[in-house]
Design a protein around this motif. Structure first.
Motif, PDB file in Angstrom:
ATOM      1  N   GLY A   1       0.802  -1.214   0.000  1.00  0.00           N
ATOM      2  CA  GLY A   1       0.000   0.000   0.000  1.00  0.00           C
ATOM      3  C   GLY A   1       0.836   1.264   0.000  1.00  0.00           C
ATOM      4  N   PRO A   2       0.284   2.368  -0.535  1.00  0.00           N
ATOM      5  CA  PRO A   2       1.033   3.623  -0.650  1.00  0.00           C
ATOM      6  C   PRO A   2       1.400   4.232   0.701  1.00  0.00           C
ATOM      7  CG  PRO A   2      -1.277   3.920  -1.276  1.00  0.00           C
ATOM      8  CD  PRO A   2      -1.053   2.464  -1.165  1.00  0.00           C
ATOM      9  N   ASP A   3       0.551   4.109   1.698  1.00  0.00           N
ATOM     10  CA  ASP A   3       0.863   4.698   3.006  1.00  0.00           C
ATOM     11  C   ASP A   3       2.102   4.053   3.618  1.00  0.00           C
ATOM     12  OD1 ASP A   3      -1.292   6.356   2.750  1.00  0.00           O
ATOM     13  OD2 ASP A   3      -2.624   5.184   4.042  1.00  0.00           O
ATOM     14  N   LYS A   4       2.165   2.732   3.555  1.00  0.00           N
ATOM     15  CA  LYS A   4       3.314   2.035   4.119  1.00  0.00           C
ATOM     16  C   LYS A   4       4.583   2.329   3.324  1.00  0.00           C
ATOM     17  CE  LYS A   4       0.672  -1.690   6.308  1.00  0.00           C
ATOM     18  NZ  LYS A   4       0.461  -3.141   6.439  1.00  0.00           N
ATOM     19  N   CYS A   5       4.461   2.421   2.015  1.00  0.00           N
ATOM     20  CA  CYS A   5       5.633   2.727   1.188  1.00  0.00           C
ATOM     21  C   CYS A   5       6.123   4.152   1.439  1.00  0.00           C
ATOM     22  CB  CYS A   5       5.305   2.517  -0.288  1.00  0.00           C
ATOM     23  SG  CYS A   5       5.173   0.760  -0.753  1.00  0.00           S
TER      24      CYS A   5
ATOM     25  N   LEU B   1      14.567   5.027   3.732  1.00  0.00           N
ATOM     26  CA  LEU B   1      15.064   4.017   2.814  1.00  0.00           C
ATOM     27  C   LEU B   1      15.249   4.621   1.416  1.00  0.00           C
ATOM     28  CD1 LEU B   1      13.150   0.757   3.789  1.00  0.00           C
ATOM     29  CD2 LEU B   1      15.022   1.952   4.939  1.00  0.00           C
ATOM     30  N   ASP B   2      16.002   3.924   0.594  1.00  0.00           N
ATOM     31  CA  ASP B   2      16.338   4.447  -0.737  1.00  0.00           C
ATOM     32  C   ASP B   2      15.232   4.230  -1.753  1.00  0.00           C
ATOM     33  OD1 ASP B   2      19.345   5.248  -0.438  1.00  0.00           O
ATOM     34  OD2 ASP B   2      19.171   3.289   0.525  1.00  0.00           O
ATOM     35  N   ALA B   3      14.435   3.190  -1.556  1.00  0.00           N
ATOM     36  CA  ALA B   3      13.325   2.909  -2.472  1.00  0.00           C
ATOM     37  C   ALA B   3      12.321   2.033  -1.759  1.00  0.00           C
ATOM     38  CB  ALA B   3      13.827   2.222  -3.751  1.00  0.00           C
ATOM     39  N   ALA B   4      11.081   2.077  -2.235  1.00  0.00           N
ATOM     40  CA  ALA B   4      10.020   1.247  -1.671  1.00  0.00           C
ATOM     41  C   ALA B   4       9.207   0.645  -2.797  1.00  0.00           C
ATOM     42  CB  ALA B   4       9.126   2.073  -0.753  1.00  0.00           C
TER      43      ALA B   4
ATOM     44  N   ILE C   1       6.023  -7.764  -9.207  1.00  0.00           N
ATOM     45  CA  ILE C   1       7.068  -7.565  -8.217  1.00  0.00           C
ATOM     46  C   ILE C   1       8.452  -7.758  -8.829  1.00  0.00           C
ATOM     47  CG2 ILE C   1       6.992  -9.952  -7.381  1.00  0.00           C
ATOM     48  CD1 ILE C   1       7.517  -6.888  -5.157  1.00  0.00           C
ATOM     49  N   SER C   2       8.568  -8.679  -9.778  1.00  0.00           N
ATOM     50  CA  SER C   2       9.866  -8.915 -10.425  1.00  0.00           C
ATOM     51  C   SER C   2      10.326  -7.683 -11.190  1.00  0.00           C
ATOM     52  CB  SER C   2       9.782 -10.122 -11.364  1.00  0.00           C
ATOM     53  OG  SER C   2       9.574 -11.311 -10.634  1.00  0.00           O
ATOM     54  N   ALA C   3       9.417  -7.061 -11.933  1.00  0.00           N
ATOM     55  CA  ALA C   3       9.764  -5.850 -12.679  1.00  0.00           C
ATOM     56  C   ALA C   3      10.145  -4.725 -11.735  1.00  0.00           C
ATOM     57  CB  ALA C   3       8.592  -5.430 -13.562  1.00  0.00           C
ATOM     58  N   ALA C   4       9.427  -4.606 -10.617  1.00  0.00           N
ATOM     59  CA  ALA C   4       9.731  -3.554  -9.647  1.00  0.00           C
ATOM     60  C   ALA C   4      11.099  -3.782  -9.002  1.00  0.00           C
ATOM     61  CB  ALA C   4       8.643  -3.502  -8.585  1.00  0.00           C
ATOM     62  N   LEU C   5      11.422  -5.028  -8.698  1.00  0.00           N
ATOM     63  CA  LEU C   5      12.741  -5.324  -8.149  1.00  0.00           C
ATOM     64  C   LEU C   5      13.841  -5.012  -9.151  1.00  0.00           C
ATOM     65  CD1 LEU C   5      11.986  -8.698  -6.328  1.00  0.00           C
ATOM     66  CD2 LEU C   5      12.817  -6.616  -5.210  1.00  0.00           C
ATOM     67  N   ASN C   6      13.609  -5.361 -10.401  1.00  0.00           N
ATOM     68  CA  ASN C   6      14.597  -5.097 -11.443  1.00  0.00           C
ATOM     69  C   ASN C   6      14.842  -3.597 -11.599  1.00  0.00           C
ATOM     70  OD1 ASN C   6      16.295  -6.081 -13.698  1.00  0.00           O
ATOM     71  ND2 ASN C   6      14.835  -4.925 -14.948  1.00  0.00           N
ATOM     72  N   ALA C   7      13.768  -2.807 -11.531  1.00  0.00           N
ATOM     73  CA  ALA C   7      13.891  -1.364 -11.696  1.00  0.00           C
ATOM     74  C   ALA C   7      14.588  -0.714 -10.501  1.00  0.00           C
ATOM     75  CB  ALA C   7      12.513  -0.747 -11.893  1.00  0.00           C
ATOM     76  N   ASN C   8      14.340  -1.235  -9.312  1.00  0.00           N
ATOM     77  CA  ASN C   8      14.870  -0.609  -8.102  1.00  0.00           C
ATOM     78  C   ASN C   8      16.181  -1.212  -7.619  1.00  0.00           C
ATOM     79  OD1 ASN C   8      12.804   1.458  -6.905  1.00  0.00           O
ATOM     80  ND2 ASN C   8      11.564  -0.237  -7.682  1.00  0.00           N
ATOM     81  N   CYS C   9      16.586  -2.340  -8.206  1.00  0.00           N
ATOM     82  CA  CYS C   9      17.844  -2.990  -7.832  1.00  0.00           C
ATOM     83  C   CYS C   9      18.656  -3.258  -9.094  1.00  0.00           C
ATOM     84  CB  CYS C   9      17.589  -4.291  -7.069  1.00  0.00           C
ATOM     85  SG  CYS C   9      16.500  -4.133  -5.640  1.00  0.00           S
ATOM     86  N   PRO C  10      19.074  -2.207  -9.807  1.00  0.00           N
ATOM     87  CA  PRO C  10      19.752  -2.402 -11.091  1.00  0.00           C
ATOM     88  C   PRO C  10      21.063  -3.172 -10.980  1.00  0.00           C
ATOM     89  CG  PRO C  10      19.957  -0.123 -10.353  1.00  0.00           C
ATOM     90  CD  PRO C  10      18.968  -0.784  -9.445  1.00  0.00           C
ATOM     91  N   ASP C  11      21.688  -3.178  -9.818  1.00  0.00           N
ATOM     92  CA  ASP C  11      22.942  -3.912  -9.620  1.00  0.00           C
ATOM     93  C   ASP C  11      22.722  -5.258  -8.933  1.00  0.00           C
ATOM     94  OD1 ASP C  11      24.474  -1.806 -10.731  1.00  0.00           O
ATOM     95  OD2 ASP C  11      24.379  -0.728  -8.828  1.00  0.00           O
ATOM     96  N   GLY C  12      21.482  -5.737  -8.952  1.00  0.00           N
ATOM     97  CA  GLY C  12      21.165  -6.996  -8.294  1.00  0.00           C
ATOM     98  C   GLY C  12      21.005  -6.815  -6.799  1.00  0.00           C
TER      99      GLY C  12
END
Length: 335
Positions: free
Chosen positions: A181-185, A194-197, A205-216
């Motif tokens: 949810g947006p409130d928790k993020c 934190l740097d990203a949520a 979720i996989s696409a979001a992880l890929n976008a927010n963790c470009p270096d793995g």
């Protein structure tokens, strides 16, 4: 003795799969006399924890299940109102496995005295209690985040995840939190820094992880298991570490809990994966407090609490934690 009639929440039987609503019973049983080495405690707050689902499941676990007819297991904090124990006096605040009840008689060795000036006693059920210790040891002792690493924490706005995520951030890691949810993020970014949520409710979720963790991902602190664990496994770096703290997505049906289909990634990427519970660290609680208390007082870490009032509302609070409706450490106020 207490001048109020004691109230207990008891488990009538083990619940059917995914449904615990009908198993709770309210009783008003009298207390037994206090014997030598024991104290009578008036409970003020009870901790509501995801681990409760495992405690009412008749399956092998890290501790025996609650027996049908027994008072529901829970951590509590309260004030001693009668004492026949050396070292524990009337008026002392104590915590331990007290059960969901307004009053109880306990052996001295099963309680721990709490009391730090300026620290509310119920805080020892939240960020300065078991959830704080769990986040602390899981991240510092097992995860060991390093400066410049990418760390992902699931259920990052929760009681354990929020502590773990902030510890990783203080270690100099880039920290990505997953929440619902947006409130928790927003809380993860605006309050915890934190740097990203990632909002797992928004879709891929996989696409979001890929976008927010470009270096793995170098380190993953897992509180949920299930599909999120599978998605993270696909993006773990070589010799990455996974701390398995919980699997709340699987708690509704312990008997059918399943591991990730891509588990072979652990082999192909030489990952280390370790689970733990606080049973492993109870002898080191003072160490955690020595770090958590000053860190909280100096606002290097933050935590929030969600308080539900009234012992009769225990069933609602129990459901709330598995529906993700709480914002922060969920406590039941009894007084």
């Amino acid at each position: 003795m207490t001048d109020k009639k004691p109230v207990q929440i008891r488990m009538s039987d083990y619940p059917a799969t995914g449904n615990a609503r009908d198993i709770w019973r309210v009783t008003h049983d009298s207390l037994r006399p206090v014997e030598d080495g024991e104290v009578l405690v008036r409970l003020d707050y009870i901790s509501i924890d995801p681990g409760m689902r495992g405690w009412i499941t008749n399956k092998r676990s890290y501790m025996p299940p609650v027996k049908p007819g027994g008072v529901m297991r829970a951590f509590g904090v309260g004030e001693i109102v009668e004492s026949r124990a050396t070292g524990l006096a009337v008026g002392d605040q104590v915590t331990g496995f007290t059960g969901v009840q307004t009053h109880g008689v306990f052996k001295q060795e099963n309680l721990r005295k709490v009391g730090i000036p300026g620290v509310p006693p119920h805080t020892f059920l939240s960020g300065l209690g078991m959830t704080g210790y769990t986040g602390y040891f899981g991240m510092t002792d097992i995860g060991q985040p390093k400066e410049g690493e990418t760390v992902v924490v699931s259920a990052a706005s929760g009681a354990v995840g929020s502590i773990a995520a902030q510890i990783a951030k203080l270690a100099g890691a880039r920290v990505v939190g997953i929440a619902g949810g947006p409130d928790k993020c927003s809380y993860l970014i605006d309050e915890l820094g934190l740097d990203a949520a990632i909002d797992y409710k928004k879709g891929d979720i996989s696409a979001a992880l890929n976008a927010n963790c470009p270096d793995g991902i170098d380190l993953y602190f897992d509180n949920v298991g299930g599909d999120i664990l599978s998605a993270v496994l696909n993006q773990m770096n070589y010799q990455g570490r996974i701390v398995v703290c919980g699997g709340i997505s699987q708690y509704g049906d312990f008997a059918s809990a399943a591991g990730p289909a891509n588990f072979m990634t652990v082999v192909t990427h030489s990952l280390s994966m370790r689970g733990f519970t606080m049973r492993d660290y109870m002898h080191r609680v003072p160490e955690a407090l020595d770090w958590l208390v000053p860190a909280w007082k100096e606002r290097r870490i933050k935590f929030r609490e969600h308080i539900v009032e009234g012992i009769e509302n225990f069933p609602n609070a129990f459901d709330m934690i598995f529906d993700g409706k709480n914002h922060g450490k969920l406590l039941l106020k009894l007084g």
